[in-house]
Design a protein around this motif. Sequence first.
Motif, short mmCIF file in Angstrom:
data_model
loop_
_atom_site.label_atom_id
_atom_site.label_comp_id
_atom_site.label_asym_id
_atom_site.label_seq_id
_atom_site.Cartn_x
_atom_site.Cartn_y
_atom_site.Cartn_z
N ALA A 10 -13.36 -3.64 14.30
CA ALA A 10 -12.67 -4.61 15.21
C ALA A 10 -11.12 -4.09 15.29
O ALA A 10 -10.76 -4.42 16.28
N LEU A 11 -10.61 -3.37 14.44
CA LEU A 11 -9.25 -2.90 14.53
C LEU A 11 -9.12 -1.62 15.44
O LEU A 11 -8.30 -1.13 15.50
N GLY A 12 -10.39 -1.03 15.57
CA GLY A 12 -10.48 0.35 16.02
C GLY A 12 -10.08 1.53 15.41
O GLY A 12 -9.59 2.62 15.73
N LEU A 13 -10.30 1.36 13.79
CA LEU A 13 -10.00 2.32 13.11
C LEU A 13 -11.16 2.98 12.55
O LEU A 13 -12.14 2.61 12.44
N THR A 14 -10.83 4.57 12.28
CA THR A 14 -12.12 4.99 11.51
C THR A 14 -11.69 4.88 10.05
O THR A 14 -10.67 4.32 9.70
N GLN A 15 -12.65 5.22 9.43
CA GLN A 15 -12.63 5.19 7.78
C GLN A 15 -11.45 6.17 7.45
O GLN A 15 -10.59 5.83 6.50
N ASP A 16 -11.67 7.28 8.06
CA ASP A 16 -10.30 8.32 7.65
C ASP A 16 -8.81 7.76 8.09
O ASP A 16 -7.84 7.86 7.02
N GLN A 17 -8.81 6.98 9.14
CA GLN A 17 -7.37 6.30 9.51
C GLN A 17 -7.00 5.00 8.50
O GLN A 17 -5.84 5.16 8.05
N LEU A 18 -8.00 4.44 7.99
CA LEU A 18 -7.73 3.28 7.09
C LEU A 18 -7.41 3.97 5.68
O LEU A 18 -6.33 3.37 5.20
N ALA A 19 -8.31 4.82 5.20
CA ALA A 19 -7.89 5.29 4.13
C ALA A 19 -6.54 6.02 3.97
O ALA A 19 -5.67 6.00 3.03
N SER A 20 -6.12 6.77 5.11
CA SER A 20 -4.81 7.25 4.99
C SER A 20 -3.60 6.53 4.80
O SER A 20 -2.51 6.66 4.36
N LEU A 21 -3.82 4.96 5.16
CA LEU A 21 -2.84 4.25 5.15
C LEU A 21 -2.52 3.80 3.70
O LEU A 21 -1.46 3.26 3.49
N GLY A 23 -3.14 6.16 1.28
CA GLY A 23 -3.10 7.56 0.60
C GLY A 23 -4.32 7.87 -0.13
O GLY A 23 -4.33 8.51 -0.96
N TRP A 24 -5.54 7.50 0.27
CA TRP A 24 -6.79 7.63 -0.06
C TRP A 24 -7.63 8.55 0.59
O TRP A 24 -7.36 8.79 1.70
N ARG A 25 -8.46 8.82 -0.12
CA ARG A 25 -9.77 9.84 0.90
C ARG A 25 -10.38 9.03 1.59
O ARG A 25 -10.96 7.97 1.33
N GLN A 26 -11.16 9.64 2.82
CA GLN A 26 -12.02 8.96 3.50
C GLN A 26 -13.28 8.45 2.67
O GLN A 26 -13.62 7.32 3.03
N SER A 27 -13.56 9.40 1.75
CA SER A 27 -14.92 8.85 0.96
C SER A 27 -14.76 7.74 0.35
O SER A 27 -15.61 6.98 0.12
N ARG A 28 -13.52 7.32 -0.20
CA ARG A 28 -13.08 6.19 -0.91
C ARG A 28 -13.50 4.80 -0.09
O ARG A 28 -14.31 3.85 -0.72
N ILE A 29 -13.10 4.95 1.21
CA ILE A 29 -13.55 3.78 1.95
C ILE A 29 -15.13 3.78 2.42
O ILE A 29 -15.63 2.51 2.19
#
Length: 71
Positions: A10-21, A23-29
Amino acid sequence: MNNIAKERLALGLTQDQLASLFGWRQSRISNYENGSRKPTLSDCRLIVEKLNSLGSNCTLDSIFPPEQEEI
């Protein structure tokens, strides 16, 4: 099951974008979203706080609904 993906999309974010906020890896999200890994309460609170800071209007219970007990 949680609603991280619903709010993230809904916020238009990818998993990678959210994870980077965080300092996590995309795989964690990804693991949180698909339920293969459960976030700590502290991580749940961080996720809700970050989603709200990005424009969402969510609560801990709306993102991480309490599990229903079987009767």
